[in-house]
Write a protein that holds these residues in place. Structure first.
Motif, mmCIF file in Angstrom:
data_model
loop_
_atom_site.group_PDB
_atom_site.id
_atom_site.type_symbol
_atom_site.label_atom_id
_atom_site.label_comp_id
_atom_site.label_asym_id
_atom_site.label_seq_id
_atom_site.Cartn_x
_atom_site.Cartn_y
_atom_site.Cartn_z
ATOM 1 N N LEU A 65 5.414 2.534 -3.145
ATOM 2 C CA LEU A 65 5.310 2.931 -4.545
ATOM 3 C C LEU A 65 6.702 3.063 -5.132
ATOM 4 C CD1 LEU A 65 4.439 6.735 -4.939
ATOM 5 C CD2 LEU A 65 5.515 5.730 -2.918
ATOM 6 N N THR A 93 8.042 8.100 -9.976
ATOM 7 C CA THR A 93 6.770 8.756 -9.735
ATOM 8 C C THR A 93 6.938 10.257 -9.561
ATOM 9 O OG1 THR A 93 5.970 6.765 -8.607
ATOM 10 C CG2 THR A 93 4.718 8.802 -8.288
ATOM 11 N N SER A 127 -3.153 9.349 -3.171
ATOM 12 C CA SER A 127 -2.454 8.833 -1.985
ATOM 13 C C SER A 127 -1.955 9.958 -1.086
ATOM 14 C CB SER A 127 -1.294 7.933 -2.415
ATOM 15 O OG SER A 127 -1.765 6.824 -3.164
ATOM 16 N N GLN A 177 0.824 -1.173 0.000
ATOM 17 C CA GLN A 177 0.000 0.000 0.000
ATOM 18 C C GLN A 177 0.875 1.247 0.000
ATOM 19 O OE1 GLN A 177 -2.400 -0.315 3.521
ATOM 20 N NE2 GLN A 177 -0.699 0.174 4.888
ATOM 21 N N VAL A 178 0.375 2.259 -0.673
ATOM 22 C CA VAL A 178 1.097 3.521 -0.747
ATOM 23 C C VAL A 178 0.878 4.297 0.542
ATOM 24 C CG1 VAL A 178 1.347 5.700 -1.974
ATOM 25 C CG2 VAL A 178 0.873 3.594 -3.235
ATOM 26 N N ALA A 182 7.955 8.603 1.563
ATOM 27 C CA ALA A 182 7.090 7.756 0.747
ATOM 28 C C ALA A 182 7.465 6.289 0.872
ATOM 29 C CB ALA A 182 7.172 8.177 -0.718
#
Length: 123
Positions: free
Chosen positions: A27, A32, A112, A1-2, A24
């Motif tokens: 991901l 990104t 997110s 999960q992000v 972060a």
């Protein structure tokens, strides 16, 4: 999960500076594009800045141009926002988000959202 978690907010006098960070996970951070947004008290969320996946290009709202600098450290999976010459109107909860398609325009599909960090600029 992000998961995105903002930090670095606080109380600062007008003219002061702060560095915000967005950690972060979950991901492909280095692939990104990322963005910063803010929500002033009583107002809607607004775009602040965004940066491409490798940091080669960035975008800023007119209200923060020449005062804020967005950057990233992909080795640390961390996004930054350096804020200088802060004004009372910069007071807001600041959020980071991921761009789904890689765009860094204000209307891109950001997702997110983190829980935010409070920045208060007051004398």
């Amino acid at each position: 999960q992000v998961q995105l978690v903002e930090s670095g907010g606080g109380l600062v006098q007008p003219g002061g500076s702060l560095r915000l960070a967005c950690a972060a996970s979950g991901l492909p951070f280095s692939a990104t594009s990322m963005g910063w947004f803010r929500r002033p008290p009583g107002l809607e969320r607004e775009f602040v800045s965004a940066i491409t996946w490798a940091g080669g290009r960035s975008n800023y709202a007119d209200s923060v141009k020449d005062r804020f600098v967005i950057s990233r450290d992909n080795a640390k999976n961390t996004l930054y926002l350096d804020m200088f010459s802060l004004k009372p109107e910069d007071t807001a909860v600041y959020y980071c988000a991921a761009s789904r398609g890689g765009s860094i325009v204000p209307t891109a599909d950001f997702h997110s959202w983190g829980p935010g960090t409070q920045v208060t600029v007051s004398s």
